[in-house]
Design a protein around this motif. Structure first.
Motif, PDB file in Angstrom:
ATOM      1  N   ARG A 109       0.820  -1.222   0.000  1.00  0.00           N
ATOM      2  CA  ARG A 109       0.000   0.000   0.000  1.00  0.00           C
ATOM      3  C   ARG A 109       0.851   1.268   0.000  1.00  0.00           C
ATOM      4  NH1 ARG A 109      -0.894   2.261   5.211  1.00  0.00           N
ATOM      5  NH2 ARG A 109      -3.116   2.677   4.931  1.00  0.00           N
ATOM      6  N   PHE A 110       2.140   1.112   0.259  1.00  0.00           N
ATOM      7  CA  PHE A 110       3.023   2.277   0.281  1.00  0.00           C
ATOM      8  C   PHE A 110       3.647   2.450  -1.099  1.00  0.00           C
ATOM      9  CE2 PHE A 110       3.001   0.771   4.756  1.00  0.00           C
ATOM     10  CZ  PHE A 110       2.243   1.827   5.257  1.00  0.00           C
ATOM     11  N   TRP A 132      11.626   8.616   6.281  1.00  0.00           N
ATOM     12  CA  TRP A 132      12.659   7.959   7.096  1.00  0.00           C
ATOM     13  C   TRP A 132      12.966   6.543   6.638  1.00  0.00           C
ATOM     14  CZ3 TRP A 132      12.562   5.439  12.454  1.00  0.00           C
ATOM     15  CH2 TRP A 132      11.377   4.761  12.712  1.00  0.00           C
ATOM     16  N   ASP A 133      12.012   5.883   5.971  1.00  0.00           N
ATOM     17  CA  ASP A 133      12.282   4.555   5.400  1.00  0.00           C
ATOM     18  C   ASP A 133      13.543   4.589   4.532  1.00  0.00           C
ATOM     19  OD1 ASP A 133       9.405   4.836   5.926  1.00  0.00           O
ATOM     20  OD2 ASP A 133       9.198   2.841   5.059  1.00  0.00           O
ATOM     21  N   ASN A 138       6.357  13.665   4.701  1.00  0.00           N
ATOM     22  CA  ASN A 138       6.233  12.263   5.117  1.00  0.00           C
ATOM     23  C   ASN A 138       6.437  11.312   3.913  1.00  0.00           C
ATOM     24  OD1 ASN A 138       3.739  10.668   7.242  1.00  0.00           O
ATOM     25  ND2 ASN A 138       4.941   9.685   5.690  1.00  0.00           N
ATOM     26  N   ARG A 174       3.068  17.487   7.032  1.00  0.00           N
ATOM     27  CA  ARG A 174       3.969  16.908   8.039  1.00  0.00           C
ATOM     28  C   ARG A 174       5.194  16.254   7.415  1.00  0.00           C
ATOM     29  NH1 ARG A 174      -0.461  13.285   7.826  1.00  0.00           N
ATOM     30  NH2 ARG A 174       0.138  11.167   7.275  1.00  0.00           N
ATOM     31  N   GLN A 201       8.669  13.540   8.703  1.00  0.00           N
ATOM     32  CA  GLN A 201       8.927  12.271   9.409  1.00  0.00           C
ATOM     33  C   GLN A 201      10.295  12.411  10.070  1.00  0.00           C
ATOM     34  OE1 GLN A 201       8.628   8.832   6.783  1.00  0.00           O
ATOM     35  NE2 GLN A 201       6.983   8.020   8.053  1.00  0.00           N
ATOM     36  N   ARG A 223      -6.443  12.609   8.535  1.00  0.00           N
ATOM     37  CA  ARG A 223      -5.429  12.298   7.514  1.00  0.00           C
ATOM     38  C   ARG A 223      -6.170  11.705   6.310  1.00  0.00           C
ATOM     39  NH1 ARG A 223      -2.333   7.842  10.358  1.00  0.00           N
ATOM     40  NH2 ARG A 223      -4.378   7.648  11.298  1.00  0.00           N
ATOM     41  N   GLU A 280      -5.329   9.748   3.967  1.00  0.00           N
ATOM     42  CA  GLU A 280      -5.036   8.329   3.700  1.00  0.00           C
ATOM     43  C   GLU A 280      -5.553   7.419   4.805  1.00  0.00           C
ATOM     44  OE1 GLU A 280      -3.082  10.421   5.016  1.00  0.00           O
ATOM     45  OE2 GLU A 280      -1.784   9.446   6.476  1.00  0.00           O
ATOM     46  N   ALA A 308       1.695  10.316  13.262  1.00  0.00           N
ATOM     47  CA  ALA A 308       2.163   9.838  11.950  1.00  0.00           C
ATOM     48  C   ALA A 308       3.501  10.494  11.610  1.00  0.00           C
ATOM     49  CB  ALA A 308       1.117  10.140  10.884  1.00  0.00           C
ATOM     50  N   GLY A 356       6.678   8.796  12.680  1.00  0.00           N
ATOM     51  CA  GLY A 356       7.068   7.537  12.032  1.00  0.00           C
ATOM     52  C   GLY A 356       6.586   6.346  12.843  1.00  0.00           C
ATOM     53  N   ASP A 372       3.511   5.472  14.066  1.00  0.00           N
ATOM     54  CA  ASP A 372       2.063   5.600  14.132  1.00  0.00           C
ATOM     55  C   ASP A 372       1.476   4.187  14.127  1.00  0.00           C
ATOM     56  OD1 ASP A 372       3.409   5.883  11.602  1.00  0.00           O
ATOM     57  OD2 ASP A 372       1.477   6.121  10.622  1.00  0.00           O
ATOM     58  N   TRP A 421       3.251   0.085  16.687  1.00  0.00           N
ATOM     59  CA  TRP A 421       4.587   0.450  17.197  1.00  0.00           C
ATOM     60  C   TRP A 421       4.700   0.169  18.693  1.00  0.00           C
ATOM     61  CZ3 TRP A 421       8.873   1.596  14.316  1.00  0.00           C
ATOM     62  CH2 TRP A 421       8.667   1.789  12.954  1.00  0.00           C
ATOM     63  N   GLU A 434      -3.569   0.122  12.168  1.00  0.00           N
ATOM     64  CA  GLU A 434      -4.745   0.529  11.415  1.00  0.00           C
ATOM     65  C   GLU A 434      -4.804  -0.025   9.989  1.00  0.00           C
ATOM     66  OE1 GLU A 434      -3.228   4.962   9.957  1.00  0.00           O
ATOM     67  OE2 GLU A 434      -4.477   4.786  11.729  1.00  0.00           O
ATOM     68  N   TYR A 435      -3.782  -0.743   9.563  1.00  0.00           N
ATOM     69  CA  TYR A 435      -3.839  -1.368   8.227  1.00  0.00           C
ATOM     70  C   TYR A 435      -3.256  -2.781   8.313  1.00  0.00           C
ATOM     71  CZ  TYR A 435       1.006   0.328   8.243  1.00  0.00           C
ATOM     72  OH  TYR A 435       2.312   0.581   8.588  1.00  0.00           O
ATOM     73  N   PHE A 495       9.844  -5.588   1.300  1.00  0.00           N
ATOM     74  CA  PHE A 495       9.502  -4.349   1.920  1.00  0.00           C
ATOM     75  C   PHE A 495      10.782  -3.561   2.076  1.00  0.00           C
ATOM     76  CE2 PHE A 495       8.201  -1.186   4.862  1.00  0.00           C
ATOM     77  CZ  PHE A 495       6.884  -0.953   4.521  1.00  0.00           C
TER      78      PHE A 495
HETATM   79  O1  LIG Z   1       6.667   2.314   5.650  1.00  0.00           O
HETATM   80  C1  LIG Z   1       6.006   3.514   5.403  1.00  0.00           C
HETATM   81  C2  LIG Z   1       5.433   4.089   6.664  1.00  0.00           C
HETATM   82  O2  LIG Z   1       4.364   3.252   7.080  1.00  0.00           O
HETATM   83  C3  LIG Z   1       3.698   3.590   8.282  1.00  0.00           C
HETATM   84  O3  LIG Z   1       3.139   4.862   8.274  1.00  0.00           O
HETATM   85  C4  LIG Z   1       2.475   5.298   7.111  1.00  0.00           C
HETATM   86  O4  LIG Z   1       1.128   4.897   7.113  1.00  0.00           O
HETATM   87  C5  LIG Z   1       0.197   5.683   7.846  1.00  0.00           C
HETATM   88  C6  LIG Z   1      -1.168   5.171   7.568  1.00  0.00           C
HETATM   89  O5  LIG Z   1      -1.441   5.011   6.222  1.00  0.00           O
HETATM   90  C7  LIG Z   1       0.339   7.152   7.507  1.00  0.00           C
HETATM   91  O6  LIG Z   1      -0.586   7.957   8.163  1.00  0.00           O
HETATM   92  C8  LIG Z   1       1.747   7.570   7.877  1.00  0.00           C
HETATM   93  O7  LIG Z   1       1.906   8.938   7.727  1.00  0.00           O
HETATM   94  C9  LIG Z   1       2.659   6.799   6.948  1.00  0.00           C
HETATM   95  O8  LIG Z   1       3.990   7.173   7.156  1.00  0.00           O
HETATM   96  C10 LIG Z   1       4.738   3.547   9.385  1.00  0.00           C
HETATM   97  O9  LIG Z   1       4.152   3.772  10.635  1.00  0.00           O
HETATM   98  C11 LIG Z   1       5.834   4.555   9.108  1.00  0.00           C
HETATM   99  O10 LIG Z   1       6.821   4.489  10.096  1.00  0.00           O
HETATM  100  C12 LIG Z   1       6.482   4.232   7.773  1.00  0.00           C
HETATM  101  O11 LIG Z   1       7.383   5.241   7.445  1.00  0.00           O
END
Ligand SMILES: OC[C@H]1O[C@H](O[C@H]2O[C@H](CO)[C@@H](O)[C@H](O)[C@H]2O)[C@H](O)[C@@H](O)[C@@H]1O
Length: 717
Positions: free
Chosen positions: A179-180, A186-187, A223, A232, A234, A299, A301, A339, A342, A344, A503, A682-683, A689
């Motif tokens: 989904r990303f 930060w990834d 982000n 925002r 990260q 948010r 998304e 979020a 990082g 979240d 987390w 939440e997902y 990955f």
């Molecule tokens: O690996 C990508 C990121 O995934 C998570 O956060 C992301 O998803 C959230 C919900 O869709 C979104 O609101 C958030 O802003 C996104 O970064 C994860 O928690 C992150 O650490 C990671 O970077």
């Protein structure tokens, strides 16, 4: 591992009829930073997201339009009252189907021209199982590499739009997966570490330049590069990405463009996220930084999730009060700030009531207090950036700037010592500005100061301790980690509270394992000892009092891997009370075998911990990949016991996987098990990955000589 999935098919949610009206709610407030009438809070987005046609709120906001934006808006205005009211599920489904294309359809798979199937580090990996696994992980980069059309996002027509934020030039970028579908801030630090191990420095450089474009245009790194992430950032890792790239390539030319932009990014955190705190311990004032997003809307998304938390939870759960408008606005801001962290979400870190109701993922979020927490990790990252900027300016012969950044770093280090370091509990803890005190629970974020090369005050010159006493203090500091590694079968948890948030316990994440390993690597040789920790290893009695913030009896329970037994933990090396024959710890606690390996000559406690943690992480990645269909292709000679044989298609089917599954690299793992992915949040757990692959490859490159073949637990369906 490919992230270019086929489009999710929208469907009317279970229990609803085509002619039922979709729900409505209070009109969303317009967001200054997010101006699209489709992808940002407004009547269209709210109506689509509350209709819940997709399992995941993020699906819709990643869909490019199939028609010009004006046509899409005009079609929406003809539904119901034109503002999202009196619209049926069927009407909404037809609207989405005829106006929107496949999510992620705005991106193109990139061709990695420099890709090497066998980068140099593989020749140092002697074990056939590890070598086969790492070769295949290296092969996943092309599947996660994306690019754009010359005009930016790929769209179906003139005037068609998408939520993608384009870069100035067509370059490659790497997405996490699933989904990303976009670049994450930060990834990418962990991805770049892996790319450099894979000798893909050209891709690493493209990533740096893409971030440069974003800072140039927006003044900070969002982000991710979607319009809905524009309010925002990260964890600010760009300076460290540049530093890592230069260290590996010696190519300092990137500083020509990047150095002014790195300074600009630091200004963003300084102006928008920095506060003054008076220390209750020293009475001194410190300038420190926290996550604090300016928003009063959901948010995009995670629209449904935020809307439910803020607007609907009180009606659904007895005990939750209705919120005033001001409280609602603040909760939206705290959600977005979570979020931005990082993490979240971590209820343990960000919620005032982390365990209020662990049967759902919403309740603890109602008590979010993210904006009031001064995070250890964020300030340690900024400290490291300040030190690095000082070094970059020295490289550029600008002594004035070099000194100015060094001075800022010193001030922040003093703040970190004063506010975060607890000398009796021997750990770094976040500072809560509401309680005006350090928080109680342990979190893995306490590794960040060590990663940033900040050693606790007892190590410093002014300390009254002699060398041996300092070494003993340092060993005690890490006794908590020693204990966790011995007690649990997986990698280190983010926190020790099982809150249902992703987390928190029991989830274990690639970035935190990487930081913990680097933290151990930064323990000076003179303090890392010349022998492993004394027996019994990991005893709770050796952990500084209060370090975990929980008594031993309240720590998460370790299940025996491969069984459904939930036998309470009886202590390291002890047997379970009702079954004297069954020892809960290694060697019977399969999957924790890394603790039983013989140590190398002269190996100190910090080296031993580092080796075990690296091996544990590698075991998590390899064993969970194999359990989901990964094929190591070993000969009988390479795997005489057949323990790495490919999992049968019928087992995969029983696990709910496709019978032709070929191994998954998970976004997160578990502290309890090296055979499974993480959960909660939440997902749905995501595969791909980016950062998992990055950390696996980076560990193999840096610590390949320490790796041993893991012992995967049996697969029990
Ligand atoms: O690996 C990508 C990121 O995934 C998570 O956060 C992301 O998803 C959230 C919900 O869709 C979104 O609101 C958030 O802003 C996104 O970064 C994860 O928690 C992150 O650490 C990671 O970077």
């Amino acid at each position: 591992q490919d992230a270019t999935s086929t489009a999710a098919v929208p469907a009317i949610p279970a229990g609803k009829q085509a002619t039922d009206m979709i729900p409505t709610g209070p009109a969303p407030k317009k967001q200054r930073h997010c101006v699209s009438s489709i992808y940002c809070p407004g009547p269209l987005l709210q109506a689509v997201q509350l209709a819940q046609l997709f399992n995941d709120s993020k699906t819709f906001v990643d869909k490019p339009t199939l028609k010009a934006e004006s046509e899409v808006l005009s079609a929406f205005s003809k539904l119901g009252d034109g503002k999202g009211h009196n619209v049926t599920y069927q009407q909404m489904l037809d609207f989405v189907t005829s106006n929107f294309g496949a999510e992620g359809g705005d991106l193109i798979t990139a061709n990695l021209t420099d890709f090497k199937a066998r980068p140099g580090f593989l020749s140092r990996i002697k074990d056939a199982a590890l070598s086969s696994f790492l070769t295949q992980v290296n092969g996943y980069w092309p599947l996660l590499a994306r690019t754009t059309a010359s005009t930016g996002a790929k769209t179906a027509c003139e005037g068609c739009v998408s939520s993608f934020l384009p870069f100035e030039k067509t370059r490659t970028f790497v997405v996490p997966g699933g989904r990303f579908r976009e670049l994450y801030y930060w990834d990418t630090y962990f991805v770049i570490n892996g790319l450099l191990a894979s000798e893909l420095s050209s891709v690493a450089k493209d990533l740096l330049m893409n971030f440069a474009d974003l800072v140039d245009k927006y003044g900070f790194v969002p982000n991710g590069n979607r319009i809905y992430y524009l309010n925002r950032s990260q964890p600010p890792m760009l300076t460290q990405m540049v530093s890592t790239y230069i260290k590996a390539t010696r190519d300092t030319s990137v500083l020509d463009r990047l150095l002014p932009l790195l300074v600009r990014e630091m200004g963003y955190w300084d102006v928008n996220r920095t506060v003054t705190v008076t220390s209750p311990y020293s009475k001194r004032e410190h300038r420190v930084t926290l996550y604090n997003v300016d928003t009063d809307g959901p948010r995009p998304e995670s629209y449904l999730e935020d809307f439910t938390t803020v607007e609907m939870a009180a009606a659904q759960e007895p005990g939750l009060a209705n919120l005033t408008e001001r409280q609602r606005d603040r909760l939206y801001a705290n959600l977005a700030s979570g979020a931005e962290s990082g993490m979240d979400y971590s209820a343990a870190r960000w919620s005032r009531r982390p365990l209020v109701n662990t049967s759902n993922t919403v309740s603890a979020l109602r008590y979010l207090n993210t904006n009031a927490i001064v995070p250890t990790d964020l300030n340690a990252i900024l400290y490291k950036n300040e030190v690095t900027l000082s070094r970059f300016f020295r490289l550029r012969h600008d002594g004035t700037q070099a000194q100015a950044w060094a001075k800022r770093a010193r001030a922040r280090r003093e703040a970190i010592h004063d506010l975060f370091w607890d000398s009796s509990r021997k750990w770094y803890y976040d500072f809560n500005t509401t309680a005006h005190a350090r928080v109680r629970p342990w979190a893995a974020s306490g590794f960040f100061p060590f990663w940033a090369n900040i050693l606790p005050p007892f190590v410093h010159k002014a300390s009254h301790l002699d060398g041996q006493a300092k070494a003993r203090e340092m060993e005690a500091t890490f006794a908590g980690l020693r204990y966790l590694i011995d007690r649990y079968n997986g990698t280190i948890a983010t926190t020790l509270l099982p809150t249902m948030q992703q987390w928190d316990s029991p989830n274990a994440w690639a970035p935190l394992t990487f930081i913990a390993v680097e933290a151990l690597a930064n323990v000076p040789r003179s303090l890392g000892g010349t022998r492993p920790s004394p027996a019994p290893k990991g005893s709770f009695a050796l952990v500084p009092k209060g370090q975990f913030g929980l008594p031993e009896s309240q720590l998460p329970i370790q299940l025996i891997t491969g069984t459904n037994d939930s036998i309470p933990y009886a202590g390291v090396g002890k047997t379970e009370a009702n079954d004297g024959s069954r020892e809960l710890m290694p060697p019977h606690n399969v999957g924790n075998a890394t603790t039983t390996q013989t140590t190398a000559k002269g190996e100190g406690w910090s080296d031993a911990l580092l080796r075990e943690l690296v091996n544990r992480y590698m075991a998590s990645a390899l064993c969970s990949w194999r359990a989901t269909g990964g094929n190591l292709n070993l000969t009988q000679q390479q795997d005489p016991t057949g323990s790495f044989a490919t999992v049968s298609s019928s087992t995969l089917e029983k696990e709910g996987l496709p019978t032709n599954a070929t191994g998954l690299m998970f976004e997160k793992f578990s502290m309890l098990n090296i055979n499974a992915a993480g959960s909660g949040g939440e997902y749905q757990v995501v595969t791909g990955f980016g950062w998992t692959n990055g950390v696996v490859l980076s560990f193999a490159n840096e610590f390949g000589h320490l790796l041993t073949r893991p012992e995967c637990p049996p697969i029990v369906v």
